[in-house]
Design an enzyme around this catalytic site. Structure first.
Site, PDB file in Angstrom:
ATOM      1  N   CYS A   1       0.781  -1.180  -0.087  1.00 34.67           N
ATOM      2  CA  CYS A   1      -0.083  -0.073   0.282  1.00 34.67           C
ATOM      3  C   CYS A   1       0.936   1.279   0.106  1.00 34.67           C
ATOM      4  O   CYS A   1       2.060   1.058  -0.417  1.00 34.67           O
ATOM      5  CB  CYS A   1      -0.928   0.107   1.094  1.00 34.67           C
TER       6      CYS A   1
ATOM      7  N   CYS B   1      -1.648   0.758   7.408  1.00 28.06           N
ATOM      8  CA  CYS B   1      -3.126   0.806   7.519  1.00 28.06           C
ATOM      9  C   CYS B   1      -3.274  -0.445   6.875  1.00 28.06           C
ATOM     10  O   CYS B   1      -3.605  -1.508   7.384  1.00 28.06           O
ATOM     11  CB  CYS B   1      -3.831   1.973   6.957  1.00 28.06           C
ATOM     12  N   ARG B   2      -3.606  -0.447   5.519  1.00 27.89           N
ATOM     13  CA  ARG B   2      -3.862  -1.481   4.558  1.00 27.89           C
ATOM     14  C   ARG B   2      -3.206  -2.717   4.431  1.00 27.89           C
ATOM     15  O   ARG B   2      -3.650  -4.038   4.743  1.00 27.89           O
ATOM     16  CB  ARG B   2      -4.359  -0.958   3.215  1.00 27.89           C
ATOM     17  N   SER B   3      -1.931  -2.340   4.089  1.00 30.21           N
ATOM     18  CA  SER B   3      -0.934  -3.765   3.590  1.00 30.21           C
ATOM     19  C   SER B   3      -0.713  -4.550   5.054  1.00 30.21           C
ATOM     20  O   SER B   3      -0.632  -5.585   4.999  1.00 30.21           O
ATOM     21  CB  SER B   3       0.116  -3.340   2.723  1.00 30.21           C
TER      22      SER B   3
ATOM     23  N   ASP C   1      -8.555   3.977   1.323  1.00 32.97           N
ATOM     24  CA  ASP C   1      -7.560   4.355   2.122  1.00 32.97           C
ATOM     25  C   ASP C   1      -8.064   4.611   3.593  1.00 32.97           C
ATOM     26  O   ASP C   1      -8.514   5.860   3.714  1.00 32.97           O
ATOM     27  CB  ASP C   1      -6.366   5.164   1.584  1.00 32.97           C
TER      28      ASP C   1
ATOM     29  N   ASN D   1       2.029   1.699   4.431  1.00 31.98           N
ATOM     30  CA  ASN D   1       2.356   0.315   5.081  1.00 31.98           C
ATOM     31  C   ASN D   1       2.262   0.590   6.643  1.00 31.98           C
ATOM     32  O   ASN D   1       2.812  -0.103   7.564  1.00 31.98           O
ATOM     33  CB  ASN D   1       3.975  -0.183   5.065  1.00 31.98           C
TER      34      ASN D   1
HETATM   35  P1  4NP Z   1      -1.839   3.059   3.977  1.00 33.89           P
HETATM   36  O1  4NP Z   1      -2.491   4.465   4.463  1.00 33.89           O
HETATM   37  O2  4NP Z   1      -1.342   3.237   2.705  1.00 33.89           O
HETATM   38  O3  4NP Z   1      -2.861   1.959   3.891  1.00 33.89           O
HETATM   39  O4  4NP Z   1      -0.919   2.345   5.100  1.00 33.89           O
HETATM   40  C1  4NP Z   1      -1.778   5.470   4.472  1.00 33.89           C
HETATM   41  C2  4NP Z   1      -0.912   5.886   5.629  1.00 33.89           C
HETATM   42  C3  4NP Z   1      -0.229   7.009   5.621  1.00 33.89           C
HETATM   43  C4  4NP Z   1      -0.115   7.788   4.563  1.00 33.89           C
HETATM   44  C5  4NP Z   1      -1.014   7.696   3.411  1.00 33.89           C
HETATM   45  C6  4NP Z   1      -1.679   6.616   3.385  1.00 33.89           C
HETATM   46  N1  4NP Z   1       0.570   9.218   4.613  1.00 33.89           N
HETATM   47  O5  4NP Z   1       0.327   9.862   3.663  1.00 33.89           O
HETATM   48  O6  4NP Z   1       1.278   9.206   5.692  1.00 33.89           O
END
Ligand code: 4NP
Length: 156
Positions: A8, A13-15, A125, A11
């Site tokens: 994702c 939340c989702r993955s 997300d 790294n």
């Molecule tokens: P993830 O979510 O891709 O599912 O881990 C996010 C976590 C952090 C950010 C964006 C998406 N960020 O921009 O910091």
């Protein structure tokens, strides 16, 4: 060993949720000696951090282990060392293709490619939506289907 990497953006939340859920499903099917699971983000901002509180809460509620998991950024070698690179959304997948260039990388797909009856193509997300429960439902179904796909394709 079949190696699976969930990808994702951050790294956190989702993955990581997909990594933990998929690892549990792999263990439930007694395949932990055959399938290795990891996750990574295309971005660098959260390297070294534990999963996001929202992801931890959902995993705790479902009794799924995430101990020791720490965010890392994807590196080029991952594309060639993992057999399956499973992206959470179109941006992640586009970045994987860009990183691989013309070299033959692992099998790349979006998680929801394995859930064709769902109208969504991308796992939303929750870093922005705040809806971790929605992500869990998609991840759980997607991972189940992915595992069936890999078992069939690898003869496991
Ligand atoms: P993830 O979510 O891709 O599912 O881990 C996010 C976590 C952090 C950010 C964006 C998406 N960020 O921009 O910091």
């Amino acid at each position: 060993m079949v190696r699976v990497l969930f990808v994702c953006l951050g790294n956190i939340c989702r993955s990581p949720m997909a990594e933990a859920v998929f690892r549990k499903q792999v263990q439930e099917e007694g395949l932990e000696d055959r399938i290795e699971v990891d996750s990574a983000g295309t971005g660098h901002w959260h390297v070294g951090e534990a999963p996001h509180e929202g992801t931890r809460q959902i995993l705790d509620r479902h009794g799924i282990d995430y101990s020791g998991m720490k965010a890392r950024q994807i590196v080029k070698d991952d594309l060639f060392e993992f057999d399956y690179l499973i992206a959470m959304d179109a941006d992640n997948l586009g970045n994987l293709h860009k990183m691989a260039g013309t070299k033959k990388a692992g099998y790349m797909a979006r998680l929801l490619d394995f859930v064709p009856e769902d109208k969504r193509d991308d796992v939303p997300d929750p870093y922005y939506t705040g809806n971790f429960e929605e992500v869990y439902q998609l991840v759980e179904t997607g991972c189940k289907r992915l595992l069936a796909f890999i078992r069939e394709r690898e003869g496991l």
